[in-house]
Design a protein around this motif. Structure first.
Motif, PDB file in Angstrom:
ATOM      1  N   TYR A 185       0.830  -1.213   0.000  1.00 38.28           N
ATOM      2  CA  TYR A 185       0.000   0.000   0.000  1.00 38.28           C
ATOM      3  C   TYR A 185       0.865   1.264   0.000  1.00 38.28           C
ATOM      4  CZ  TYR A 185      -3.646   3.333   1.257  1.00 38.28           C
ATOM      5  OH  TYR A 185      -4.508   4.407   1.264  1.00 38.28           O
ATOM      6  N   LEU A 186       1.916   1.272   0.815  1.00 38.22           N
ATOM      7  CA  LEU A 186       2.757   2.466   0.950  1.00 38.22           C
ATOM      8  C   LEU A 186       3.819   2.594  -0.139  1.00 38.22           C
ATOM      9  CD1 LEU A 186       3.176   2.556   4.831  1.00 38.22           C
ATOM     10  CD2 LEU A 186       1.745   4.021   3.409  1.00 38.22           C
ATOM     11  N   GLY A 187       3.984   1.543  -0.946  1.00 34.09           N
ATOM     12  CA  GLY A 187       4.944   1.613  -2.042  1.00 34.09           C
ATOM     13  C   GLY A 187       6.380   1.333  -1.630  1.00 34.09           C
ATOM     14  N   SER A 188       6.557   0.773  -0.440  1.00 34.74           N
ATOM     15  CA  SER A 188       7.928   0.479   0.011  1.00 34.74           C
ATOM     16  C   SER A 188       8.298  -0.983  -0.231  1.00 34.74           C
ATOM     17  CB  SER A 188       8.082   0.819   1.495  1.00 34.74           C
ATOM     18  OG  SER A 188       7.251  -0.010   2.287  1.00 34.74           O
ATOM     19  N   GLY A 189       7.430  -1.704  -0.914  1.00 31.62           N
ATOM     20  CA  GLY A 189       7.668  -3.103  -1.237  1.00 31.62           C
ATOM     21  C   GLY A 189       6.440  -3.673  -1.918  1.00 31.62           C
ATOM     22  N   ALA A 228       5.530   2.540   8.010  1.00 29.11           N
ATOM     23  CA  ALA A 228       4.378   2.549   8.916  1.00 29.11           C
ATOM     24  C   ALA A 228       4.842   2.305  10.348  1.00 29.11           C
ATOM     25  CB  ALA A 228       3.357   1.501   8.495  1.00 29.11           C
ATOM     26  N   LEU A 229       5.771   1.409  10.500  1.00 29.30           N
ATOM     27  CA  LEU A 229       6.309   1.094  11.827  1.00 29.30           C
ATOM     28  C   LEU A 229       7.026   2.305  12.424  1.00 29.30           C
ATOM     29  CD1 LEU A 229       6.632  -1.099  13.946  1.00 29.30           C
ATOM     30  CD2 LEU A 229       8.626  -1.928  12.687  1.00 29.30           C
ATOM     31  N   VAL A 230       7.798   3.003  11.603  1.00 25.64           N
ATOM     32  CA  VAL A 230       8.486   4.225  12.046  1.00 25.64           C
ATOM     33  C   VAL A 230       7.453   5.250  12.526  1.00 25.64           C
ATOM     34  CG1 VAL A 230       9.831   6.222  11.250  1.00 25.64           C
ATOM     35  CG2 VAL A 230      10.583   3.902  10.691  1.00 25.64           C
ATOM     36  N   ALA A 231       6.398   5.447  11.751  1.00 27.63           N
ATOM     37  CA  ALA A 231       5.364   6.424  12.129  1.00 27.63           C
ATOM     38  C   ALA A 231       4.732   6.048  13.472  1.00 27.63           C
ATOM     39  CB  ALA A 231       4.302   6.517  11.040  1.00 27.63           C
ATOM     40  N   LEU A 232       4.424   4.778  13.654  1.00 29.74           N
ATOM     41  CA  LEU A 232       3.818   4.335  14.913  1.00 29.74           C
ATOM     42  C   LEU A 232       4.762   4.548  16.091  1.00 29.74           C
ATOM     43  CD1 LEU A 232       2.181   1.069  13.571  1.00 29.74           C
ATOM     44  CD2 LEU A 232       0.959   3.117  14.362  1.00 29.74           C
ATOM     45  N   MET A 233       6.030   4.307  15.880  1.00 29.00           N
ATOM     46  CA  MET A 233       7.014   4.493  16.949  1.00 29.00           C
ATOM     47  C   MET A 233       7.172   5.974  17.298  1.00 29.00           C
ATOM     48  SD  MET A 233       9.790   1.591  15.997  1.00 29.00           S
ATOM     49  CE  MET A 233       9.684   0.007  16.834  1.00 29.00           C
ATOM     50  N   GLU A 234       7.111   6.829  16.280  1.00 28.35           N
ATOM     51  CA  GLU A 234       7.158   8.270  16.553  1.00 28.35           C
ATOM     52  C   GLU A 234       5.914   8.716  17.322  1.00 28.35           C
ATOM     53  OE1 GLU A 234       9.048  11.410  14.447  1.00 28.35           O
ATOM     54  OE2 GLU A 234       9.068  10.177  12.638  1.00 28.35           O
ATOM     55  N   ILE A 235       4.756   8.166  16.982  1.00 29.57           N
ATOM     56  CA  ILE A 235       3.520   8.500  17.694  1.00 29.57           C
ATOM     57  C   ILE A 235       3.644   8.116  19.168  1.00 29.57           C
ATOM     58  CG2 ILE A 235       1.076   7.894  17.945  1.00 29.57           C
ATOM     59  CD1 ILE A 235       1.066   7.623  14.805  1.00 29.57           C
ATOM     60  N   ALA A 236       4.152   6.914  19.445  1.00 27.26           N
ATOM     61  CA  ALA A 236       4.314   6.478  20.832  1.00 27.26           C
ATOM     62  C   ALA A 236       5.258   7.409  21.593  1.00 27.26           C
ATOM     63  CB  ALA A 236       4.823   5.035  20.882  1.00 27.26           C
TER      64      ALA A 236
END
Length: 130
Positions: free
Chosen positions: A25-29, A38-46
């Motif tokens: 979906y995000l175009g990274s694979g 997506a994982l980076v974004a979630l970790m920044e949110i936390a």
């Protein structure tokens, strides 16, 4: 203007991997697995949630660096747990330890740096760039 941040503060988030968080979906694979962006974004949110609990309303934080090892795949529909720990406070710089896991164990570990600034200062700096 006193901060209420302390080393050791934590934030844990649990969520289910959705299609919009996949590499395809995000175009990274091409795969329908949890994407590193997506994982980076979630970790920044936390991390940001920790910061928001401890800084005055006229301040905010910006991410200035992240280093992440994403070592295991997680499919759509799997539940993941994201954890951020405020490990060190050095003036306006905040350093976080990050981890993510699913039912099979740890899927990612990393470190993240955020800098706290007054919102008015940030807006002035942005105006100069415009």
């Amino acid at each position: 203007k006193k901060w209420r941040l302390e080393e050791g503060m934590t934030e844990t988030m649990t969520l289910t991997v959705s299609e919009r968080q996949t590499a395809q979906y995000l175009g990274s694979g091409k795969s329908e697995i949890l994407a590193t962006p997506a994982l980076v974004a979630l970790m920044e949110i936390a991390s940001q949630r920790i910061v928001e609990r401890g800084i005055p309303p006229d301040c905010e934080s910006v991410g200035t660096g992240i280093e992440l090892g994403h070592d295991a795949m997680t499919p759509i529909g799997a539940e993941i747990e994201i954890r951020a720990i405020l490990r060190r406070i050095d003036g306006k710089e905040l350093f976080f330890e990050l981890s993510a896991s699913d039912a099979s164990g740890t899927i990612a570990k990393g470190v993240h740096k955020r800098v706290v600034t007054r919102t008015a200062i940030l807006k002035r700096l942005l105006k100069r760039k415009g």
